[in-house]
Motif scaffolding. Structure first.
Motif, short mmCIF file in Angstrom:
data_model
loop_
_atom_site.label_atom_id
_atom_site.label_comp_id
_atom_site.label_asym_id
_atom_site.label_seq_id
_atom_site.Cartn_x
_atom_site.Cartn_y
_atom_site.Cartn_z
N VAL A 115 20.03 47.58 5.12
CA VAL A 115 20.39 47.76 6.52
C VAL A 115 19.99 49.16 6.95
O VAL A 115 20.43 50.14 6.35
CB VAL A 115 21.92 47.58 6.75
N ASP A 116 19.15 49.24 7.96
CA ASP A 116 18.75 50.52 8.54
C ASP A 116 19.49 50.64 9.87
O ASP A 116 19.22 49.88 10.81
CB ASP A 116 17.23 50.55 8.73
N ILE A 117 20.42 51.56 9.95
CA ILE A 117 21.27 51.70 11.14
C ILE A 117 20.43 51.90 12.40
O ILE A 117 20.69 51.28 13.44
CB ILE A 117 22.30 52.85 10.97
N ASP A 118 19.41 52.75 12.33
CA ASP A 118 18.56 52.96 13.51
C ASP A 118 17.86 51.68 13.94
O ASP A 118 17.74 51.41 15.14
CB ASP A 118 17.52 54.06 13.23
N LYS A 119 17.41 50.88 12.98
CA LYS A 119 16.73 49.61 13.32
C LYS A 119 17.70 48.62 13.95
O LYS A 119 17.32 47.87 14.86
CB LYS A 119 16.08 48.99 12.08
N VAL A 120 18.94 48.61 13.51
CA VAL A 120 19.95 47.73 14.11
C VAL A 120 20.20 48.16 15.56
O VAL A 120 20.27 47.32 16.47
CB VAL A 120 21.28 47.75 13.30
N ILE A 121 20.28 49.47 15.78
CA ILE A 121 20.47 49.99 17.14
C ILE A 121 19.27 49.62 18.02
O ILE A 121 19.43 49.17 19.16
CB ILE A 121 20.70 51.51 17.11
N GLU A 122 18.07 49.81 17.49
CA GLU A 122 16.86 49.49 18.26
C GLU A 122 16.81 48.00 18.62
O GLU A 122 16.45 47.65 19.74
CB GLU A 122 15.61 49.89 17.48
N ALA A 123 17.19 47.15 17.69
CA ALA A 123 17.20 45.70 17.97
C ALA A 123 18.23 45.37 19.04
O ALA A 123 17.97 44.55 19.94
CB ALA A 123 17.49 44.93 16.68
N HIS A 124 19.38 45.99 18.96
CA HIS A 124 20.46 45.76 19.94
C HIS A 124 20.04 46.21 21.34
O HIS A 124 20.28 45.52 22.33
CB HIS A 124 21.72 46.50 19.49
N GLU A 125 19.41 47.38 21.41
CA GLU A 125 19.04 47.97 22.70
C GLU A 125 17.66 47.51 23.19
O GLU A 125 17.29 47.78 24.33
CB GLU A 125 19.05 49.50 22.60
N LYS A 126 16.89 46.89 22.27
CA LYS A 126 15.53 46.45 22.58
C LYS A 126 14.63 47.61 23.00
O LYS A 126 13.76 47.48 23.87
CB LYS A 126 15.52 45.35 23.62
N LYS A 127 14.83 48.78 22.35
CA LYS A 127 13.98 49.95 22.57
C LYS A 127 14.15 50.92 21.41
O LYS A 127 15.12 50.84 20.66
CB LYS A 127 14.26 50.63 23.91
N SER A 128 13.21 51.82 21.28
CA SER A 128 13.22 52.78 20.16
C SER A 128 14.34 53.80 20.32
O SER A 128 14.84 54.03 21.43
CB SER A 128 11.88 53.50 20.08
N VAL A 132 22.57 48.10 0.87
CA VAL A 132 22.12 49.49 0.86
C VAL A 132 21.94 49.83 2.33
O VAL A 132 21.21 49.15 3.05
CB VAL A 132 20.80 49.68 0.09
N ILE A 133 22.65 50.85 2.78
CA ILE A 133 22.65 51.24 4.19
C ILE A 133 21.96 52.58 4.35
O ILE A 133 22.34 53.56 3.71
CB ILE A 133 24.10 51.33 4.74
N ALA A 134 20.93 52.63 5.20
CA ALA A 134 20.26 53.88 5.54
C ALA A 134 20.80 54.33 6.90
O ALA A 134 20.69 53.60 7.88
CB ALA A 134 18.76 53.69 5.60
N THR A 135 21.39 55.50 6.93
CA THR A 135 21.95 56.03 8.18
C THR A 135 20.94 56.92 8.88
O THR A 135 19.96 57.34 8.29
CB THR A 135 23.23 56.86 7.89
N GLY A 136 21.23 57.23 10.13
CA GLY A 136 20.44 58.23 10.84
C GLY A 136 20.83 59.61 10.34
O GLY A 136 21.94 59.81 9.83
N GLY A 137 19.93 60.57 10.50
CA GLY A 137 20.17 61.92 9.99
C GLY A 137 21.40 62.60 10.55
O GLY A 137 22.04 63.41 9.88
N GLY A 138 21.77 62.27 11.78
CA GLY A 138 22.92 62.91 12.40
C GLY A 138 24.21 62.12 12.31
O GLY A 138 25.24 62.51 12.87
N SER A 139 24.21 61.02 11.60
CA SER A 139 25.40 60.15 11.56
C SER A 139 26.62 60.86 10.98
O SER A 139 27.75 60.56 11.35
CB SER A 139 25.10 58.88 10.78
N ILE A 140 26.41 61.83 10.11
CA ILE A 140 27.54 62.52 9.46
C ILE A 140 28.20 63.53 10.40
O ILE A 140 29.24 64.09 10.07
CB ILE A 140 27.12 63.23 8.14
N LEU A 141 27.64 63.73 11.58
CA LEU A 141 28.24 64.64 12.55
C LEU A 141 29.53 64.05 13.13
O LEU A 141 30.34 64.76 13.71
CB LEU A 141 27.26 64.95 13.69
N ASP A 142 29.70 62.75 12.97
CA ASP A 142 30.88 62.04 13.48
C ASP A 142 31.78 61.69 12.30
O ASP A 142 31.41 60.90 11.44
CB ASP A 142 30.41 60.77 14.21
N ASN A 143 32.96 62.29 12.28
CA ASN A 143 33.91 62.05 11.18
C ASN A 143 34.26 60.58 11.01
O ASN A 143 34.52 60.12 9.90
CB ASN A 143 35.20 62.85 11.39
#
Length: 172
Positions: free
Chosen positions: A31-44, A75-86
């Protein structure tokens, strides 16, 4: 042993590349979190940042991580800034063995210097300096969030890396 393995680290550290190979080796879903977001929003991600801003993106990211963290055998790949949110870290820690891919500045710069798909870096005249500054701000959060730290440089072998992660996950 936790149900999932989550990869965290700076953009360009190899989360997606290593994540796909690790998932295959471990016979887990990827699971690539950014790819899930892109699919949901239908944009990069870049387009989301441009049109709706970073706050909107971070809110979406929090929702997606909350949902995806509940899955099993991933296996989950997060975005680089995901850890900024507790909240993201808290959710992921509940079900994931968290691996910080600790890439060197030289490695990150080499991978990112010509990349135009990273919204945070796109407007920077000195990408190396911005990478150094952002990594300096985030590194402590990456380290505090991780169950395991894997050092990455320009010569790192992907197969050695995924083997190390597998071994550390199994004994966790």
């Amino acid at each position: 042993m936790k149900d999932n393995i989550t990869l965290i680290g700076f953009m360009g550290s190899g989360k997606t590349t290593i994540g796909k190979a690790l998932a295959k080796l471990m016979e887990m879903k990827f699971v690539d979190i950014d790819k899930v977001i892109e699919a949901h929003e239908k944009k990069s991600v870049a387009k989301i940042f441009e049109e709706k801003g970073q706050i909107y993106f971070r809110d979406l990211e929090r929702e997606v991580i909350s949902q995806e963290a509940l899955r099993n055998n991933c296996v989950i790949a997060t975005g680089g800034g995901s850890i900024l949110d507790n909240e993201n870290v808290k959710r992921l820690k509940e079900t994931s063995f968290i691996v910080f891919l600790n890439a060197t500045i030289d490695c990150l710069y080499l991978r990112l210097k010509n990349n135009t798909t990273r919204p945070i870096l796109n407007d920077s005249e000195d990408k190396r300096k911005l990478i150094e500054e952002l990594l300096e701000k985030r590194k402590f959060l990456y380290m505090m969030s991780a169950d395991c730290i894997i050092d990455i440089d320009s010569n790192t072998n992907i197969y050695e890396t995924i083997t190390k992660i597998k071994e550390k996950y199994i004994v966790s």
